[in-house]
Design an enzyme around this catalytic site. Structure first.
Site, PDB file in Angstrom:
ATOM      1  N   HIS A   1      23.996 -58.878  -7.783  1.00 13.31           N
ATOM      2  CA  HIS A   1      24.124 -59.977  -8.734  1.00 13.31           C
ATOM      3  C   HIS A   1      22.996 -60.974  -8.470  1.00 13.31           C
ATOM      4  CE1 HIS A   1      26.143 -61.484  -5.157  1.00 13.31           C
ATOM      5  NE2 HIS A   1      26.147 -62.708  -5.651  1.00 13.31           N
TER       6      HIS A   1
ATOM      7  N   ASP B   1      29.473 -59.660  -2.947  1.00  9.40           N
ATOM      8  CA  ASP B   1      30.364 -60.739  -3.353  1.00  9.40           C
ATOM      9  C   ASP B   1      31.412 -60.297  -4.378  1.00  9.40           C
ATOM     10  OD1 ASP B   1      28.264 -61.754  -1.934  1.00  9.40           O
ATOM     11  OD2 ASP B   1      28.047 -63.554  -3.153  1.00  9.40           O
TER      12      ASP B   1
ATOM     13  N   HIS C   1      27.445 -60.824   5.542  1.00  8.64           N
ATOM     14  CA  HIS C   1      27.502 -61.931   4.579  1.00  8.64           C
ATOM     15  C   HIS C   1      28.447 -63.017   5.087  1.00  8.64           C
ATOM     16  CE1 HIS C   1      28.160 -64.031   0.687  1.00  8.64           C
ATOM     17  NE2 HIS C   1      26.972 -63.552   0.373  1.00  8.64           N
TER      18      HIS C   1
ATOM     19  N   ASP D   1      20.940 -65.970  -2.837  1.00  8.38           N
ATOM     20  CA  ASP D   1      20.909 -65.338  -1.518  1.00  8.38           C
ATOM     21  C   ASP D   1      20.865 -63.822  -1.598  1.00  8.38           C
ATOM     22  OD1 ASP D   1      23.538 -65.825  -2.567  1.00  8.38           O
ATOM     23  OD2 ASP D   1      24.422 -65.255  -0.649  1.00  8.38           O
TER      24      ASP D   1
ATOM     25  N   HIS E   1      22.894 -64.334  -7.728  1.00 15.47           N
ATOM     26  CA  HIS E   1      22.920 -65.528  -6.896  1.00 15.47           C
ATOM     27  C   HIS E   1      21.734 -65.453  -5.944  1.00 15.47           C
ATOM     28  CE1 HIS E   1      27.429 -66.562  -7.586  1.00 15.47           C
ATOM     29  NE2 HIS E   1      26.641 -67.277  -8.374  1.00 15.47           N
TER      30      HIS E   1
END
Length: 306
Positions: free
Chosen positions: A63, A207, A265, A67, A65
């Site tokens: 995705h 995530d 993570h 990071d 984001h």
């Protein structure tokens, strides 16, 4: 000699620290190199790890984001600098605009053929000598996908059975390629002289809240690389922000028959990664690894049949 191992380039989450870079994971799989979620600093982490971008054949982004993707510009530019001929890139189709911005973040002489292959939904993304690459939609605050690499089952010849059925010399190769061979007055089939060699599986889950797709990706995985951003004491925060706890990751490993569980993570609020391992080990009795930056983790091999 084939290599199947995970090179951990970063284990942090939203905020990196002195000990944890942003995300980044290079899965070496024979002649292939799958780079998952190149966060900021990935190019430098590869140098620290003694690897290079020339090992990369596919980039997989879960995705958009920061990071999980802000290291992409440096990787893309370095591919051309190092004269890598071709790389495939998989990412959520809804983030195509972000991918394009990152790919062309600054001026450079582009020579690498970067094949953009947006992911639109669940299914098989690619097949090849490596097996097949699959994707499943996860449950996060933005569109996100997990990835799963599957090697087809094969076979190993059993010497005692070959001898029993009179198969030797060039006939062994013929039997392996064609599935049967004529020996004297009868036909010997592959199943009579071999044992199934289960193909290896690796899954990459970033995530997400706990959902059906997490379990589907992890099913029978030899190596499961999975986010465990929070400890169970902060389960409410995990649910609110669309993440997993170490205990939830361990539950997935138990229910899916995972062989090696790699936790990563980690939120910057926790200083001791052994807490994640200890929490997961209370649930999962198998091999648990709390990942550290620059760690190399082997994909577990299957025992050869007698």
């Amino acid at each position: 000699m084939s290599i199947r191992e995970l090179l951990v380039l970063g284990t942090g989450s939203q905020v990196p620290s002195r000990a944890r870079n942003h995300n980044g994971y290079l899965l070496r799989w024979d002649a292939e190199g799958f780079l998952f979620d190149p966060g900021e600093g990935t190019q430098r982490q590869l140098a620290f790890a003694g690897s290079s971008v020339s090992a990369i054949t596919r980039i997989c982004i879960t995705h958009f984001h920061g990071d999980h993707c802000l290291g992409l510009p440096g990787i893309v530019q370095r591919l051309s600098l190092d004269q890598v001929a071709r790389v495939h890139a998989h990412f959520p189709a809804s983030g195509t605009e972000f991918f394009e911005r990152l790919r062309h973040a600054s001026l450079f002489h582009e020579t690498t053929e970067l094949l953009q292959e947006p992911v639109h939904g669940d299914g098989i993304l690619a097949t090849g000598a490596f097996g097949r690459l699959e994707a499943r939609r996860l449950e996060h605050r933005v569109e996100a996908f997990g990835y799963r690499l599957v090697e087809p089952d094969g076979h190993n010849m059993v010497p005692a059975l070959l001898e029993r059925h009179g198969v030797s010399g060039p006939d062994v190769g013929t039997l392996s390629r064609q599935g049967s061979v004529r020996v004297g007055e009868r036909t010997v089939t592959l199943s009579e002289v071999s044992a199934v060699r289960r193909g290896q599986k690796a899954a990459f889950v970033m995530d997400t809240r706990l959902c059906d797709a997490v379990f589907a990706l992890a099913e029978d995985a030899d190596l499961l690389v999975i986010e465990s951003t929070f400890l169970e004491r902060d389960a409410d925060l995990a649910r609110e922000y669309g993440h997993l706890t170490a205990k939830q990751a361990a539950r997935v490993a138990v229910e899916c028959g995972v062989r090696r569980l790699v936790l990563t993570h980690f939120s910057q609020r926790y200083q001791d990664p052994t807490l994640f391992r200890d929490e997961a080990a209370e649930v999962f009795g198998g091999d648990v690894v709390a990942a550290r930056d620059l760690m190399r983790i082997a994909v577990p091999k299957h025992t050869r049949p007698e």
